[in-house]
Design a protein around this motif. Structure first.
Motif, mmCIF file in Angstrom:
data_model
loop_
_atom_site.group_PDB
_atom_site.id
_atom_site.type_symbol
_atom_site.label_atom_id
_atom_site.label_comp_id
_atom_site.label_asym_id
_atom_site.label_seq_id
_atom_site.Cartn_x
_atom_site.Cartn_y
_atom_site.Cartn_z
ATOM 1 N N GLN A 104 47.045 207.812 -46.699
ATOM 2 C CA GLN A 104 48.370 207.406 -47.171
ATOM 3 C C GLN A 104 49.420 207.558 -46.071
ATOM 4 O OE1 GLN A 104 50.180 209.442 -50.630
ATOM 5 N NE2 GLN A 104 50.705 207.396 -51.407
ATOM 6 N N ILE A 105 49.313 208.600 -45.281
ATOM 7 C CA ILE A 105 50.209 208.765 -44.128
ATOM 8 C C ILE A 105 50.067 207.562 -43.193
ATOM 9 C CG2 ILE A 105 50.574 210.090 -42.001
ATOM 10 C CD1 ILE A 105 49.912 212.619 -43.649
ATOM 11 N N SER A 106 48.827 207.160 -42.927
ATOM 12 C CA SER A 106 48.575 206.015 -42.063
ATOM 13 C C SER A 106 49.173 204.736 -42.649
ATOM 14 C CB SER A 106 47.067 205.844 -41.861
ATOM 15 O OG SER A 106 46.783 204.699 -41.093
ATOM 16 N N GLN A 107 49.069 204.578 -43.959
ATOM 17 C CA GLN A 107 49.633 203.405 -44.621
ATOM 18 C C GLN A 107 51.148 203.325 -44.424
ATOM 19 O OE1 GLN A 107 48.349 204.021 -48.655
ATOM 20 N NE2 GLN A 107 46.400 202.951 -48.369
ATOM 21 N N VAL A 108 51.815 204.452 -44.623
ATOM 22 C CA VAL A 108 53.272 204.477 -44.477
ATOM 23 C C VAL A 108 53.667 204.248 -43.019
ATOM 24 C CG1 VAL A 108 55.351 205.881 -44.751
ATOM 25 C CG2 VAL A 108 53.568 205.936 -46.503
ATOM 26 N N GLU A 109 52.907 204.814 -42.099
ATOM 27 C CA GLU A 109 53.199 204.583 -40.674
ATOM 28 C C GLU A 109 53.030 203.106 -40.308
ATOM 29 O OE1 GLU A 109 50.644 207.388 -38.730
ATOM 30 O OE2 GLU A 109 52.184 208.972 -38.741
ATOM 31 N N THR A 110 52.072 202.438 -40.947
ATOM 32 C CA THR A 110 51.908 200.998 -40.731
ATOM 33 C C THR A 110 53.145 200.243 -41.212
ATOM 34 O OG1 THR A 110 49.500 201.096 -40.897
ATOM 35 C CG2 THR A 110 50.535 198.966 -41.331
ATOM 36 N N PHE A 111 53.649 200.625 -42.376
ATOM 37 C CA PHE A 111 54.872 199.996 -42.882
ATOM 38 C C PHE A 111 56.039 200.209 -41.906
ATOM 39 C CE2 PHE A 111 53.270 200.695 -47.492
ATOM 40 C CZ PHE A 111 52.703 199.425 -47.523
ATOM 41 N N ILE A 112 56.126 201.415 -41.352
ATOM 42 C CA ILE A 112 57.200 201.708 -40.387
ATOM 43 C C ILE A 112 57.066 200.817 -39.162
ATOM 44 C CG2 ILE A 112 58.188 203.464 -38.867
ATOM 45 C CD1 ILE A 112 57.250 205.575 -40.937
ATOM 46 N N ASN A 113 55.844 200.714 -38.646
ATOM 47 C CA ASN A 113 55.605 199.901 -37.455
ATOM 48 C C ASN A 113 55.868 198.420 -37.715
ATOM 49 O OD1 ASN A 113 54.847 202.167 -35.980
ATOM 50 N ND2 ASN A 113 52.681 201.945 -36.481
ATOM 51 N N GLU A 114 55.623 197.984 -38.960
ATOM 52 C CA GLU A 114 55.874 196.585 -39.307
ATOM 53 C C GLU A 114 57.365 196.311 -39.494
ATOM 54 O OE1 GLU A 114 53.571 196.043 -42.831
ATOM 55 O OE2 GLU A 114 51.707 195.610 -41.760
ATOM 56 N N GLY A 115 58.157 197.359 -39.618
ATOM 57 C CA GLY A 115 59.589 197.189 -39.794
ATOM 58 C C GLY A 115 59.987 196.669 -41.158
ATOM 59 N N VAL A 116 59.296 197.135 -42.210
ATOM 60 C CA VAL A 116 59.688 196.719 -43.560
ATOM 61 C C VAL A 116 61.118 197.176 -43.836
ATOM 62 C CG1 VAL A 116 57.313 196.796 -44.403
ATOM 63 C CG2 VAL A 116 58.770 198.831 -44.634
ATOM 64 N N ASP A 117 61.723 196.590 -44.848
ATOM 65 C CA ASP A 117 63.118 196.925 -45.172
ATOM 66 C C ASP A 117 63.232 198.202 -45.997
ATOM 67 O OD1 ASP A 117 64.378 194.599 -43.965
ATOM 68 O OD2 ASP A 117 63.368 193.456 -45.545
ATOM 69 N N ALA A 118 62.209 198.505 -46.775
ATOM 70 C CA ALA A 118 62.223 199.710 -47.620
ATOM 71 C C ALA A 118 60.791 200.078 -47.965
ATOM 72 C CB ALA A 118 63.034 199.481 -48.895
ATOM 73 N N ILE A 119 60.589 201.332 -48.331
ATOM 74 C CA ILE A 119 59.272 201.815 -48.751
ATOM 75 C C ILE A 119 59.416 202.507 -50.101
ATOM 76 C CG2 ILE A 119 57.387 203.418 -48.256
ATOM 77 C CD1 ILE A 119 58.048 203.044 -45.260
ATOM 78 N N VAL A 120 58.587 202.106 -51.052
ATOM 79 C CA VAL A 120 58.498 202.792 -52.343
ATOM 80 C C VAL A 120 57.207 203.587 -52.315
ATOM 81 C CG1 VAL A 120 58.353 202.531 -54.842
ATOM 82 C CG2 VAL A 120 59.812 200.983 -53.511
#
Length: 353
Positions: A104-120
């Protein structure tokens, strides 16, 4: 732990009611069928000009939750997808559900690297996910924390919570109402996983509410939120307690096993209260032929509310029914009691165990 005073209990109840009212503008009627839920109205396709639902700049939202290994958790992700589908300006990226914190940490880091606008994010372990959530916030990506809190408030822009203590209070208050002054009533409890704070909060709320009418918990066992664990715990409880008047089971998923144990034991002398608010529990209540007479809702709409909040935060909007110009930091959902009298209201948005 000593029971709370009447004044303290009423203060907590009042706070829960206020929080419940606050989130009325958020709560969407959701379903385990995303197609059905998306047809329920609202969203950008039907929005009035100037409303919060009117289409705006595109919002890319990353969503991560634990594995859908029981009905409530599956409903969280399904409801989040259904809510996102209502908005033409929302792109939802859903990570595979996992009970592996490192994944799950890796998943969130992927979202960060992709530059999403928000994370739920509904974390498998709130404490373990805190550092990664902080990393997202520091990168300018607002995090909406769902259900399981981080151990640093700075790790989330907003937090959507159920009310575990309030669940216990609602269940205990219902038992008190049914007991109607009978202080000799025998009360039993089947908890979830005892090491979890949420289980401890539910039990404490139950104990505190019962104390208001002179009752206490006479027999208590703990299960593990699974069908098998519920059946095993209930079997042990029924053998140890030859007489029960009221039984509260913390979780309707494990309640499938609890009901099986009750039927196998041929016991029907007590009133049972469930927890979480599953559709199968509500159908049992609706039938009128079961020991299960009520269940206390722990909303599976939290993921959907997280999606809606993320969109509002990114688009710099507020909650429509509040004077406040920004989204609140914390929203706690109410824990109502569902009975035969009001079950039709709640059944359409219930999850399947």
């Amino acid at each position: 732990m000593k029971s709370l005073s009447t004044r303290t209990l009423r203060t907590r109840l009042g706070a829960g009611l206020v929080a419940g009212a606050t989130c009325l503008s958020l709560a969407a009627c959701t379903s385990n069928d995303p197609e059905q839920a998306s047809d329920s109205g609202g969203g950008t396709s039907e929005a009035e000009a100037g409303s919060n639902d009117e289409a705006g700049d595109e919002v890319v939202i990353g969503f991560s939750a634990p594995a859908a290994d029981h009905g409530w958790m599956a409903a969280i992700t399904n409801a989040a997808r259904a809510e996102a589908d209502k908005y033409e300006d929302v792109e939802l990226r859903v990570a595979d559900g996992t009970n592996d914190v490192n994944l799950q940490i890796s998943q969130v880091e992927t979202f960060i690297n992709e530059g999403v606008d928000a994370i739920v994010l509904l974390p498998f372990d709130g404490a373990a996910m805190t550092r990664t959530a902080l990393k997202a916030m520091e990168a300018g990506i607002p995090v909406i924390n769902v259900d399981r809190e981080f151990n640093d408030p700075n790790a989330a822009r907003a937090t959507v919570l159920g009310d575990n203590y309030g669940m216990g209070v609602s269940a205990g208050s219902y038992v008190c109402e049914q007991a109607d002054g009978n202080e000799n009533a025998v009360v039993a409890e089947i908890a979830g996983i005892d090491s979890l704070p949420l289980t401890q909060d539910r039990s404490q709320g139950f104990e505190d509410a019962l104390s208001e009418c002179g009752l206490d918990v006479d027999n208590r066992v703990a299960a593990d939120f699974t069908v098998e664990g519920g059946e095993r715990a209930a079997s042990n409880l029924l053998q140890a307690a030859p007489e029960i008047d009221y039984l509260w089971n913390h979780d309707d998923d494990q309640g499938v096993g609890v009901m099986a144990a009750i039927q196998n034991a041929g016991r029907d002398e007590f009133v049972m209260v469930g927890g979480a608010g599953s559709a199968n529990a509500m159908r049992e209540i609706q039938s009128g032929d079961s020991v299960l007479k009520a269940t206390v809702v722990y909303p599976s709409t939290q993921g959907a509310d997280g999606i809606k909040l993320a969109r509002l935060v990114v688009q710099d909007k507020a909650l429509g029914d509040l004077v406040e110009v920004s989204v609140p930091r914390t929203i706690q959902l109410y824990a109502p009691v569902v009975t035969e009298e009001n079950v039709d209201e709640f059944l359409p948005s219930a999850f399947e165990s």
